[in-house]
Design a protein around this motif. Sequence first.
Motif, PDB file in Angstrom:
ATOM      1  N   MET A   1      88.631  34.523  63.929  1.00  0.00           N
ATOM      2  CA  MET A   1      88.767  33.075  63.109  1.00  0.00           C
ATOM      3  C   MET A   1      87.643  33.047  62.335  1.00  0.00           C
ATOM      4  O   MET A   1      87.586  32.608  61.133  1.00  0.00           O
TER       5      MET A   1
ATOM      6  N   ASP B   1      76.755  34.738  68.352  1.00  0.00           N
ATOM      7  CA  ASP B   1      77.777  35.417  69.201  1.00  0.00           C
ATOM      8  C   ASP B   1      77.336  36.061  70.642  1.00  0.00           C
ATOM      9  O   ASP B   1      76.212  36.856  70.270  1.00  0.00           O
TER      10      ASP B   1
ATOM     11  N   LYS C   1      78.387  38.385  72.002  1.00  0.00           N
ATOM     12  CA  LYS C   1      78.633  39.950  71.880  1.00  0.00           C
ATOM     13  C   LYS C   1      77.618  40.463  70.568  1.00  0.00           C
ATOM     14  O   LYS C   1      78.032  40.360  69.357  1.00  0.00           O
TER      15      LYS C   1
ATOM     16  N   VAL D   1      84.499  29.444  69.619  1.00  0.00           N
ATOM     17  CA  VAL D   1      84.686  30.297  70.830  1.00  0.00           C
ATOM     18  C   VAL D   1      86.155  30.157  71.325  1.00  0.00           C
ATOM     19  O   VAL D   1      86.926  29.444  70.869  1.00  0.00           O
ATOM     20  N   LYS D   2      86.447  30.883  72.530  1.00  0.00           N
ATOM     21  CA  LYS D   2      87.669  30.675  73.212  1.00  0.00           C
ATOM     22  C   LYS D   2      87.562  29.306  73.943  1.00  0.00           C
ATOM     23  O   LYS D   2      86.502  28.778  74.267  1.00  0.00           O
TER      24      LYS D   2
ATOM     25  N   GLN E   1      85.504  28.722  76.726  1.00  0.00           N
ATOM     26  CA  GLN E   1      84.169  29.302  76.569  1.00  0.00           C
ATOM     27  C   GLN E   1      83.252  28.016  76.012  1.00  0.00           C
ATOM     28  O   GLN E   1      82.131  28.081  75.794  1.00  0.00           O
TER      29      GLN E   1
HETATM   30  N1  LIG Z   1      93.517  33.372  66.456  1.00  0.00           N
HETATM   31  C1  LIG Z   1      94.679  32.350  66.081  1.00  0.00           C
HETATM   32  O1  LIG Z   1      95.510  32.408  65.673  1.00  0.00           O
HETATM   33  C2  LIG Z   1      93.907  31.106  66.284  1.00  0.00           C
HETATM   34  C3  LIG Z   1      94.713  29.849  65.786  1.00  0.00           C
HETATM   35  C4  LIG Z   1      94.244  28.654  66.024  1.00  0.00           C
HETATM   36  C5  LIG Z   1      92.967  28.629  66.769  1.00  0.00           C
HETATM   37  N2  LIG Z   1      92.178  29.437  67.208  1.00  0.00           N
HETATM   38  C6  LIG Z   1      91.118  29.176  67.918  1.00  0.00           C
HETATM   39  O2  LIG Z   1      89.910  29.750  67.337  1.00  0.00           O
HETATM   40  C7  LIG Z   1      89.060  30.194  68.489  1.00  0.00           C
HETATM   41  C8  LIG Z   1      88.613  31.338  68.190  1.00  0.00           C
HETATM   42  O3  LIG Z   1      89.515  32.360  68.343  1.00  0.00           O
HETATM   43  P1  LIG Z   1      89.271  33.900  67.703  1.00  0.00           P
HETATM   44  O4  LIG Z   1      90.608  34.560  68.059  1.00  0.00           O
HETATM   45  O5  LIG Z   1      88.357  34.027  66.638  1.00  0.00           O
HETATM   46  O6  LIG Z   1      88.452  34.474  68.956  1.00  0.00           O
HETATM   47  P2  LIG Z   1      87.577  35.779  69.369  1.00  0.00           P
HETATM   48  O7  LIG Z   1      88.157  36.750  68.065  1.00  0.00           O
HETATM   49  O8  LIG Z   1      87.697  36.239  71.107  1.00  0.00           O
HETATM   50  O9  LIG Z   1      86.045  35.106  69.173  1.00  0.00           O
HETATM   51  C9  LIG Z   1      85.460  34.266  69.803  1.00  0.00           C
HETATM   52  C10 LIG Z   1      83.778  34.946  69.948  1.00  0.00           C
HETATM   53  O10 LIG Z   1      83.120  34.001  70.766  1.00  0.00           O
HETATM   54  C11 LIG Z   1      82.143  34.823  71.413  1.00  0.00           C
HETATM   55  N3  LIG Z   1      81.733  34.196  72.605  1.00  0.00           N
HETATM   56  C12 LIG Z   1      82.130  33.714  74.016  1.00  0.00           C
HETATM   57  N4  LIG Z   1      81.263  32.924  74.505  1.00  0.00           N
HETATM   58  C13 LIG Z   1      80.235  32.573  73.596  1.00  0.00           C
HETATM   59  C14 LIG Z   1      79.082  31.962  73.775  1.00  0.00           C
HETATM   60  N5  LIG Z   1      78.937  31.132  74.895  1.00  0.00           N
HETATM   61  N6  LIG Z   1      78.264  31.485  72.703  1.00  0.00           N
HETATM   62  C15 LIG Z   1      78.691  32.303  71.610  1.00  0.00           C
HETATM   63  N7  LIG Z   1      79.759  33.114  71.307  1.00  0.00           N
HETATM   64  C16 LIG Z   1      80.411  33.227  72.401  1.00  0.00           C
HETATM   65  C17 LIG Z   1      83.263  35.936  72.078  1.00  0.00           C
HETATM   66  O11 LIG Z   1      82.675  36.906  72.886  1.00  0.00           O
HETATM   67  P3  LIG Z   1      83.570  37.559  74.140  1.00  0.00           P
HETATM   68  O12 LIG Z   1      84.694  38.433  73.423  1.00  0.00           O
HETATM   69  O13 LIG Z   1      82.305  38.600  74.677  1.00  0.00           O
HETATM   70  O14 LIG Z   1      83.887  36.624  74.907  1.00  0.00           O
HETATM   71  C18 LIG Z   1      84.132  36.168  70.878  1.00  0.00           C
HETATM   72  O15 LIG Z   1      83.236  37.193  70.104  1.00  0.00           O
HETATM   73  C19 LIG Z   1      89.711  30.013  69.791  1.00  0.00           C
HETATM   74  O16 LIG Z   1      89.261  28.776  70.434  1.00  0.00           O
HETATM   75  C20 LIG Z   1      91.365  29.644  69.512  1.00  0.00           C
HETATM   76  O17 LIG Z   1      91.968  28.491  70.367  1.00  0.00           O
HETATM   77  C21 LIG Z   1      92.754  30.691  67.004  1.00  0.00           C
END
Ligand SMILES: NC(=O)c1ccc[n+]([C@@H]2O[C@H](COP(=O)([O-])OP(=O)(O)OC[C@H]3O[C@@H](n4cnc5c(N)ncnc54)[C@H](OP(=O)(O)O)[C@@H]3O)[C@@H](O)[C@H]2O)c1
Length: 275
Positions: free
Chosen positions: A21, A44, A46, A79-80, A83
């Motif tokens: 996102m 990030d 990662k 982040v999630k 997190q």
């Molecule tokens: N995807 C959708 O359709 C959607 C729709 C609405 C809302 N959202 C929201 O958008 C947010 C992000 O979703 P996404 O799909 O982009 O998730 P994602 O691809 O998993 O991205 C999150 C990133 O943050 C990293 N992270 C974890 N802990 C951290 C920390 N302490 N400091 C900095 N970075 C850290 C994660 O690493 P690791 O993988 O190692 O944990 C990952 O690379 C979520 O909260 C979700 O609820 C998503």
Amino acid sequence: MKAARKQGKMESIGFIGAGNMAEALMRGLIAAKVAHSTAITAYDVKQERLTSVVKSMGINAAAGAAEVFAKADTIILAVKPQQAKEALRGISADSSKMVISILAGVRLAALEKLLPEARIVRVMPNLACIVRKMAAGFSLGKRCTGDDADSVKRILASSGIALEVREEQLDAVTGLSGSGPAFVAYIAKAMIAAGIEQGLTIKAAEELTLQTLIGTAELLRKKEMKPEELIKMVSSPNGTTVAGLSIMEDSDVEDIIKETIAAATRRSVELGKKE
Ligand SMILES: NC(=O)c1ccc[n+]([C@@H]2O[C@H](COP(=O)([O-])OP(=O)(O)OC[C@H]3O[C@@H](n4cnc5c(N)ncnc54)[C@H](OP(=O)(O)O)[C@@H]3O)[C@@H](O)[C@H]2O)c1
């Protein structure tokens, strides 16, 4: 940021979390020239992921969340949901910082507790931000100022549309447009299968279905038509559309769609209570 806008400068924006996102939002900001790539700083956990977005977009890498807060006045928390606490540990941000959270289900009050002085905004985006057609809702926290809604709209408009709603309505936004791409894709899947069953090739059924979905949405929006008007326009007496619609009307499709969105909204309420 307000001052930057007045001087016609682009925004300096930070990202905590540089996942799917975040990357989509960054690409939107750069493409819409809301922020120059060199004015975007991301962190990030990662390292591989961070290096990949930094290299592909020419943005800045930060060594931690504190550096992101030091460099940017607007910080997007991506982040999630589980997190969030860890990502903001040890951060102290004053009221000059606006934090835009895209975390599903994490309430303004919880974020305001984690950052007791910063201005917090909660956004419910959707996956279509990857193609800059996002449908999002957002709510301003209690410390936001009068100009913040415009700033948030400007930032989010680079990826699609964003409507301001009351925080309790964000569950309905989640049910309708947050989960919506999956519901529409489900309908698309059924239409493709039906087209194949009626003798089309897979490719033709796919192309015709997608173009019909895009074309219908554009007709409704660009011609400012109500769905009922469009239905009437396509339906000639005793024609093909009327024959098809009679099946839909006799099969409670409308109720099923209402129940689908109600179930997603209810689940959003439940998940919000757990956070
Ligand atoms: N995807 C959708 O359709 C959607 C729709 C609405 C809302 N959202 C929201 O958008 C947010 C992000 O979703 P996404 O799909 O982009 O998730 P994602 O691809 O998993 O991205 C999150 C990133 O943050 C990293 N992270 C974890 N802990 C951290 C920390 N302490 N400091 C900095 N970075 C850290 C994660 O690493 P690791 O993988 O190692 O944990 C990952 O690379 C979520 O909260 C979700 O609820 C998503």
